[in-house]
Design a protein around this motif. Structure first.
Motif, PDB file in Angstrom:
ATOM      1  N   HIS A 165      29.777 -26.066   1.424  1.00 34.90           N
ATOM      2  CA  HIS A 165      29.742 -24.846   0.406  1.00 34.90           C
ATOM      3  C   HIS A 165      28.685 -25.366  -0.464  1.00 34.90           C
ATOM      4  O   HIS A 165      27.676 -24.743  -0.807  1.00 34.90           O
ATOM      5  N   ASP A 166      28.668 -26.653  -0.992  1.00 34.31           N
ATOM      6  CA  ASP A 166      27.664 -27.292  -1.909  1.00 34.31           C
ATOM      7  C   ASP A 166      26.325 -27.554  -1.338  1.00 34.31           C
ATOM      8  O   ASP A 166      25.216 -27.447  -2.009  1.00 34.31           O
ATOM      9  N   ALA A 167      26.229 -27.974   0.096  1.00 35.82           N
ATOM     10  CA  ALA A 167      25.040 -28.112   0.801  1.00 35.82           C
ATOM     11  C   ALA A 167      24.092 -26.874   0.638  1.00 35.82           C
ATOM     12  O   ALA A 167      22.805 -27.237   0.498  1.00 35.82           O
ATOM     13  N   TYR A 168      24.657 -25.570   0.256  1.00 35.87           N
ATOM     14  CA  TYR A 168      23.782 -24.377   0.143  1.00 35.87           C
ATOM     15  C   TYR A 168      23.561 -23.783  -1.113  1.00 35.87           C
ATOM     16  O   TYR A 168      23.102 -22.686  -1.213  1.00 35.87           O
ATOM     17  N   GLN A 169      23.976 -24.810  -2.307  1.00 39.68           N
ATOM     18  CA  GLN A 169      23.730 -24.593  -3.614  1.00 39.68           C
ATOM     19  C   GLN A 169      22.175 -24.851  -3.875  1.00 39.68           C
ATOM     20  O   GLN A 169      21.356 -25.431  -3.191  1.00 39.68           O
ATOM     21  N   GLU A 170      21.528 -23.986  -5.115  1.00 42.53           N
ATOM     22  CA  GLU A 170      20.393 -24.336  -5.387  1.00 42.53           C
ATOM     23  C   GLU A 170      20.066 -25.695  -5.602  1.00 42.53           C
ATOM     24  O   GLU A 170      20.989 -26.519  -6.250  1.00 42.53           O
ATOM     25  N   GLY A 171      18.926 -26.306  -5.254  1.00 42.06           N
ATOM     26  CA  GLY A 171      18.430 -27.810  -5.162  1.00 42.06           C
ATOM     27  C   GLY A 171      16.828 -27.694  -5.199  1.00 42.06           C
ATOM     28  O   GLY A 171      16.070 -26.969  -5.668  1.00 42.06           O
ATOM     29  N   ALA A 172      16.558 -28.748  -4.636  1.00 47.01           N
ATOM     30  CA  ALA A 172      14.992 -28.986  -4.274  1.00 47.01           C
ATOM     31  C   ALA A 172      14.442 -27.726  -3.519  1.00 47.01           C
ATOM     32  O   ALA A 172      13.362 -27.022  -3.678  1.00 47.01           O
ATOM     33  N   LEU A 173      15.197 -27.210  -2.802  1.00 50.21           N
ATOM     34  CA  LEU A 173      15.118 -25.716  -1.830  1.00 50.21           C
ATOM     35  C   LEU A 173      15.849 -24.734  -2.549  1.00 50.21           C
ATOM     36  O   LEU A 173      17.055 -24.974  -3.012  1.00 50.21           O
ATOM     37  N   SER A 174      15.403 -23.452  -2.509  1.00 49.43           N
ATOM     38  CA  SER A 174      16.241 -22.468  -3.084  1.00 49.43           C
ATOM     39  C   SER A 174      17.507 -22.083  -2.134  1.00 49.43           C
ATOM     40  O   SER A 174      17.541 -22.390  -0.894  1.00 49.43           O
ATOM     41  N   ALA A 175      18.526 -21.347  -2.692  1.00 51.80           N
ATOM     42  CA  ALA A 175      19.596 -20.983  -2.028  1.00 51.80           C
ATOM     43  C   ALA A 175      19.116 -20.180  -1.007  1.00 51.80           C
ATOM     44  O   ALA A 175      19.735 -20.184   0.283  1.00 51.80           O
ATOM     45  N   LYS A 176      18.228 -19.260  -1.128  1.00 52.74           N
ATOM     46  CA  LYS A 176      17.713 -18.218  -0.155  1.00 52.74           C
ATOM     47  C   LYS A 176      17.049 -19.132   1.170  1.00 52.74           C
ATOM     48  O   LYS A 176      17.350 -18.869   2.237  1.00 52.74           O
ATOM     49  N   ALA A 177      16.108 -20.189   0.670  1.00 51.81           N
ATOM     50  CA  ALA A 177      15.688 -20.702   1.813  1.00 51.81           C
ATOM     51  C   ALA A 177      16.731 -21.567   2.517  1.00 51.81           C
ATOM     52  O   ALA A 177      16.616 -21.726   3.938  1.00 51.81           O
ATOM     53  N   LYS A 178      17.738 -22.213   2.059  1.00 54.78           N
ATOM     54  CA  LYS A 178      18.688 -22.634   2.741  1.00 54.78           C
ATOM     55  C   LYS A 178      19.533 -21.983   3.609  1.00 54.78           C
ATOM     56  O   LYS A 178      19.992 -22.231   4.755  1.00 54.78           O
ATOM     57  N   GLU A 179      19.799 -20.718   3.236  1.00 51.08           N
ATOM     58  CA  GLU A 179      20.587 -19.746   4.157  1.00 51.08           C
ATOM     59  C   GLU A 179      19.664 -19.291   5.212  1.00 51.08           C
ATOM     60  O   GLU A 179      20.396 -19.221   6.420  1.00 51.08           O
ATOM     61  N   LEU A 180      18.541 -18.884   5.025  1.00 48.46           N
ATOM     62  CA  LEU A 180      17.591 -18.770   6.131  1.00 48.46           C
ATOM     63  C   LEU A 180      17.540 -20.144   7.186  1.00 48.46           C
ATOM     64  O   LEU A 180      17.401 -19.905   8.470  1.00 48.46           O
ATOM     65  N   GLN A 181      17.493 -21.055   6.772  1.00 44.24           N
ATOM     66  CA  GLN A 181      17.417 -22.297   7.550  1.00 44.24           C
ATOM     67  C   GLN A 181      18.710 -22.598   8.151  1.00 44.24           C
ATOM     68  O   GLN A 181      18.788 -22.919   9.659  1.00 44.24           O
ATOM     69  N   GLY A 182      19.872 -22.145   7.639  1.00 45.65           N
ATOM     70  CA  GLY A 182      21.326 -22.226   8.286  1.00 45.65           C
ATOM     71  C   GLY A 182      21.082 -20.895   9.184  1.00 45.65           C
ATOM     72  O   GLY A 182      21.774 -21.301  10.382  1.00 45.65           O
ATOM     73  N   LEU A 183      20.550 -19.784   9.062  1.00 46.38           N
ATOM     74  CA  LEU A 183      20.526 -18.800   9.923  1.00 46.38           C
ATOM     75  C   LEU A 183      19.921 -19.492  11.503  1.00 46.38           C
ATOM     76  O   LEU A 183      20.247 -19.070  12.438  1.00 46.38           O
ATOM     77  N   VAL A 184      18.494 -19.895  11.099  1.00 52.14           N
ATOM     78  CA  VAL A 184      18.055 -20.418  12.286  1.00 52.14           C
ATOM     79  C   VAL A 184      18.533 -21.507  13.069  1.00 52.14           C
ATOM     80  O   VAL A 184      18.886 -21.311  14.387  1.00 52.14           O
ATOM     81  N   ALA A 185      19.304 -22.316  12.495  1.00 49.08           N
ATOM     82  CA  ALA A 185      20.095 -23.475  13.006  1.00 49.08           C
ATOM     83  C   ALA A 185      21.206 -22.773  13.812  1.00 49.08           C
ATOM     84  O   ALA A 185      21.692 -22.937  14.952  1.00 49.08           O
ATOM     85  N   SER A 186      21.957 -21.800  13.262  1.00 52.46           N
ATOM     86  CA  SER A 186      23.088 -21.317  13.718  1.00 52.46           C
ATOM     87  C   SER A 186      22.692 -20.394  14.930  1.00 52.46           C
ATOM     88  O   SER A 186      23.514 -20.338  16.135  1.00 52.46           O
ATOM     89  N   ALA A 187      21.701 -19.665  15.122  1.00 57.13           N
ATOM     90  CA  ALA A 187      21.284 -19.026  16.357  1.00 57.13           C
ATOM     91  C   ALA A 187      20.975 -19.885  17.295  1.00 57.13           C
ATOM     92  O   ALA A 187      21.315 -19.522  18.501  1.00 57.13           O
ATOM     93  N   VAL A 188      20.077 -20.866  17.051  1.00 57.97           N
ATOM     94  CA  VAL A 188      19.856 -22.058  18.107  1.00 57.97           C
ATOM     95  C   VAL A 188      21.203 -22.675  18.444  1.00 57.97           C
ATOM     96  O   VAL A 188      21.119 -22.731  19.883  1.00 57.97           O
TER      97      VAL A 188
END
Length: 283
Positions: free
Chosen positions: A190-213
């Motif tokens: 949960h904490d990994a996807y909170q706002e940080g150096a990357l936005s929460a949106k950017a992290k969720e889109l990265q998670g989407l790519v990784a999950s699809a792969v």
């Protein structure tokens, strides 16, 4: 909010409501400022003997806001868990929230709160004090964004509802085992996807790519819901999935088919805005 006595497992349980209303085409959420600590959150409190979670949530909403005329958006609760310290003892706090539409009643605060605000989803993310509260309102916004506008917030799309309910039940089963390792991993995820150096949106889109792969359909659905709640457009989601296809190859295609079923549910009929969580962690 009155505190709850911990059970034998050292867990405090409470229930509350995430109230929303429509105003000039905007969905507004009710936030309360607590007198003790000054933090912003939602109406909630202990579950009393003989009460169901839903009954406790309705009572707490009525006692803390004066609003009794509400319509529950879904009978399925959103579960929030976080550690607390009570009388020098470290405990696990579990709060079950139900989303509800308020019907025009003015707010009448209890003595436990000093202020109340009706705010947009974007403002709620800025005003809410705790990360768990922000996660809860993201989950509610994602569910309501997928609803038919004429239903005033009732969860209308079967594919999304089935996913949320199945996932909630699964998380309850996993976390109900009481394993500290499982709870810590869910919290880390949960904490990994909170706002940080990357936005929460950017992290969720990265998670989407990784999950699809990695070909995890549940993970793909989760990140689609979360990405929309974080403001991702359909075009951004589709472009992210094209990257997943390039990286993962043709074996990703069956998972893309299922992903687009969820995308259609989330963005159908334009109900979700251009930038329109499910509970706790991707796993």
């Amino acid at each position: 909010m009155r505190s709850t006595s911990p059970n034998e497992e050292g867990e405090e349980r409470a229930a509350g409501g995430v109230l929303f209303r429509q105003d000039a085409g905007r969905r507004l959420y009710l936030l309360l400022r607590h007198q003790q600590g000054g933090h912003w959150g939602f109406p909630k409190g202990r579950i009393e003997a003989g009460e169901t979670e839903l009954e406790a949530a309705a009572r707490e909403v009525r006692e803390e806001t004066g609003i009794a005329d509400i319509e529950w958006a879904s009978a399925a609760p959103l579960t929030s868990r976080y550690p607390i310290v009570r009388d020098g003892r470290r405990l696990q706090k579990t709060v079950v929230y139900f989303a509800a539409r308020a019907r025009g009643a003015p707010v009448s605060l209890s003595g436990e709160h000093t202020d109340a605000r009706w705010v947009t989803f974007a403002d709620a993310l800025r005003v809410l004090t705790h990360a768990e509260s922000r996660r809860v309102v993201r989950d509610v916004e994602a569910a309501l964004a997928a609803a038919r506008p004429e239903e005033g917030g009732a969860m209308g799309e079967e594919v999304l509802r089935a996913f949320v309910e199945r996932r909630e039940a699964g998380n309850e089963a996993v976390l109900g085992e009481g394993s500290l390792v499982l709870r810590r991993f869910f919290a880390l995820d949960h904490d990994a996807y909170q706002e940080g150096a990357l936005s929460a949106k950017a992290k969720e889109l990265q998670g989407l790519v990784a999950s699809a792969v990695l070909r995890c359909d549940d993970c793909v659905s989760y990140h689609l819901v979360q990405a929309q709640a974080c403001g991702a457009t359909r075009a951004e989601v589709v472009e992210s999935l094209t990257i997943a296809l390039v990286v993962g190859g043709s074996i990703v295609i069956p998972h893309l088919r299922r992903a687009f079923t969820m995308i259609d549910a989330l963005w159908e009929r334009g109900a979700a805005r251009d930038g329109a969580s499910v509970t706790g962690g991707e796993a």
